[in-house]
Design a protein around this motif. Structure first.
Motif, PDB file in Angstrom:
ATOM      1  N   UNK A 132      18.653  38.695  54.180  1.00  0.00           N
ATOM      2  CA  UNK A 132      19.667  39.238  54.097  1.00  0.00           C
ATOM      3  C   UNK A 132      20.410  37.971  53.550  1.00  0.00           C
ATOM      4  N   UNK A 133      20.432  36.620  52.758  1.00  0.00           N
ATOM      5  CA  UNK A 133      21.436  35.634  52.506  1.00  0.00           C
ATOM      6  C   UNK A 133      21.418  36.254  51.200  1.00  0.00           C
ATOM      7  N   UNK A 134      20.785  37.323  50.568  1.00  0.00           N
ATOM      8  CA  UNK A 134      21.725  37.792  49.202  1.00  0.00           C
ATOM      9  C   UNK A 134      22.530  38.864  49.710  1.00  0.00           C
ATOM     10  N   UNK A 190      20.768  26.148  54.992  1.00  0.00           N
ATOM     11  CA  UNK A 190      20.805  27.583  55.267  1.00  0.00           C
ATOM     12  C   UNK A 190      19.439  27.998  55.161  1.00  0.00           C
ATOM     13  N   UNK A 191      19.520  28.223  53.579  1.00  0.00           N
ATOM     14  CA  UNK A 191      18.010  29.068  53.743  1.00  0.00           C
ATOM     15  C   UNK A 191      16.752  28.636  54.150  1.00  0.00           C
ATOM     16  N   UNK A 232      27.202  39.475  53.463  1.00  0.00           N
ATOM     17  CA  UNK A 232      27.783  40.557  52.721  1.00  0.00           C
ATOM     18  C   UNK A 232      29.584  40.628  52.880  1.00  0.00           C
ATOM     19  N   UNK A 233      29.526  40.825  54.531  1.00  0.00           N
ATOM     20  CA  UNK A 233      30.920  41.298  55.101  1.00  0.00           C
ATOM     21  C   UNK A 233      31.522  39.721  55.223  1.00  0.00           C
ATOM     22  N   UNK A 284      16.760  43.603  58.024  1.00  0.00           N
ATOM     23  CA  UNK A 284      17.016  43.303  56.230  1.00  0.00           C
ATOM     24  C   UNK A 284      18.463  43.619  56.024  1.00  0.00           C
ATOM     25  N   UNK A 285      18.453  45.155  56.091  1.00  0.00           N
ATOM     26  CA  UNK A 285      19.588  45.631  55.865  1.00  0.00           C
ATOM     27  C   UNK A 285      20.754  44.579  56.724  1.00  0.00           C
TER      28      UNK A 285
END
Length: 419
Positions: free
Chosen positions: A366-368, A52-53, A236-237, A228-229
């Protein structure tokens, strides 16, 4: 939409639906692979995460390619590459071969978004509507891919299912290859670039840096930040949302005809389907309203629905379903709005590079969000997680407000007066 718009949009829709079909099918296989290859969740999770990365890491070089060669060729290469990598996955005798197949999939898949979105941005005159249909097609893949795999696995083995998944992608490639369209018709119609076909092609590191500096006006930097946000909010969701829903007493397993069904899985699938409607609405909004106002309002609504999620879960089934539906609708509605913002704040000859940067932000940085969600849920509660993602959306809304104040300085070519 005219004939060229329809052809461009149909081609991109084929690619987008196929990309998301594969993206969401992989987790269906994970449980099976754990037993098939006698491995650990940690190791297999690392392998899948790396694949995915690569989608995000490869977005920037893919964006550079999209400004140098035909987007149609890149999308077709993506489709055939994903098919070839899954053919390898279907016959993988060892975990090492499976790893190679998945990494090849991530590499091939990274071609899609910069090329497909640059094509829509330059080729479609009704750009917002094109983004809307494109987004809805992606949600068709998101919703139907895992469902199709789950149904097939009830009758045949995973290797057969993986091999059967080659059929839709090869059909999409064959149909897409026959579609004919002008890749720059939209830019020409908007007078976005008098020489839109003469693309800036950075052929050296110095040229690449120069092109990047030219691209990163203050306006585009702000749009990049919203990407990014958005990526952090999305990962995250949705990474842990099925687990959060499954833990609610409202969605305890149901025994039916001797089998146990998980209502939370169907609610989650429903969110993805509602998201398709959101994609369409978002594209229509940016065609009919002021982009910066839509961006501000969309992110403000996204922050509000995140704050409302946990209280709605405590209020009963009906309130939760309403808020959950809004969460799916608004999260995916933002996607075409972001895409229009990228298009609006960049010159036509750098659209591939701009989408490359943007999808590196969304998919890569965004994967963070996945790690952040895991950390928050380990140390705290879902309420804290939704507070964190609401803050991300609120910050993006604030950026939208800044863009709205500055929007008078943006020209029709997508370049702002802010060196």
């Amino acid at each position: 939409m005219d004939r060229n718009d329809r052809a461009v949009t149909a081609f991109a829709m084929l690619g987008h639906a196929t990309f998301h079909t594969y993206e969401l099918v992989i987790p269906i296989f994970v449980v099976i692979w754990l037993e098939e290859f006698s491995t650990t969740a940690a190791l297999l999770g690392t392998v899948v995460g790396a694949s995915y990365a690569l989608v995000g890491i490869g977005a920037l070089p893919s964006g550079l390619l999209a400004d140098r060669i035909s987007s149609k060729r890149l999308v077709l290469a993506c489709l055939l590459g994903m098919a070839g990598s899954f053919a390898l996955v279907s016959v993988a005798p060892t975990l090492e071969v499976l790893t190679i197949g998945l990494l090849l999939w991530g590499t091939a898949a990274s071609l899609y978004h910069p090329a497909g979105l640059a094509l829509l941005s330059r080729g479609a005159k009704a750009r917002g509507t094109a983004f809307a249909y494109h987004g809805a097609a992606g949600n068709v893949g998101v919703a139907t891919g895992p469902l199709l795999a789950a149904v097939l696995l009830a009758f045949v083995g995973w290797r057969t299912v993986a091999a059967l998944l080659l059929v839709p992608v090869l059909v999409a490639a064959a149909v897409g290859a026959r579609l004919e369209f002008d890749e720059t018709a939209g830019s020409a119609a908007r007078d976005a670039d008098a020489t839109a076909t003469e693309r800036v092609q950075p052929r050296s590191l110095a040229a690449f840096i120069a092109s990047s500096r030219r691209l990163f006006t203050v306006g585009f930097a702000l749009v990049f930040a919203t990407g990014i946000l958005y990526g952090v909010y999305y990962r995250a969701t949705f990474t842990f949302l099925p687990d959060i829903l499954a833990d609610l007493p409202l969605f305890d397993p149901v025994a039916l005809v001797g089998r146990s069904f998980e209502p939370s899985q169907y609610v989650y699938s429903g969110l993805l389907l509602v998201g398709g409607v959101g994609q369409y609405v978002g594209g229509k909004l940016v065609d009919r309203g002021r982009l910066e106002t839509v961006l501000l309002g969309g992110y403000a609504a996204l922050a509000a629905v995140a704050i409302a999620f946990v209280p709605s879960a405590n209020a009963g089934l009906a309130p939760l379903l309403v808020v959950a539906g809004l969460l799916g609708f608004l999260t995916f509605m933002i996607a075409p709005i972001n895409q229009e913002a990228i298009s609006a704040y960049t010159p036509a000859d750098a659209r591939g590079l701009s989408f490359g940067y943007s999808y590196t932000a969304i998919f890569g940085v965004g994967a963070v969000g996945s790690s952040l969600a895991g950390l928050v849920l380990t140390r705290s509660t879902p309420a804290m997680l939704f507070a964190v993602v609401a803050a991300c959306a609120a910050f993006a809304a604030l950026i939208g407000a800044v863009l709205r104040r500055r929007s008078g300085r943006r020209s029709r070519s997508g370049v702002t007066a802010d060196d």
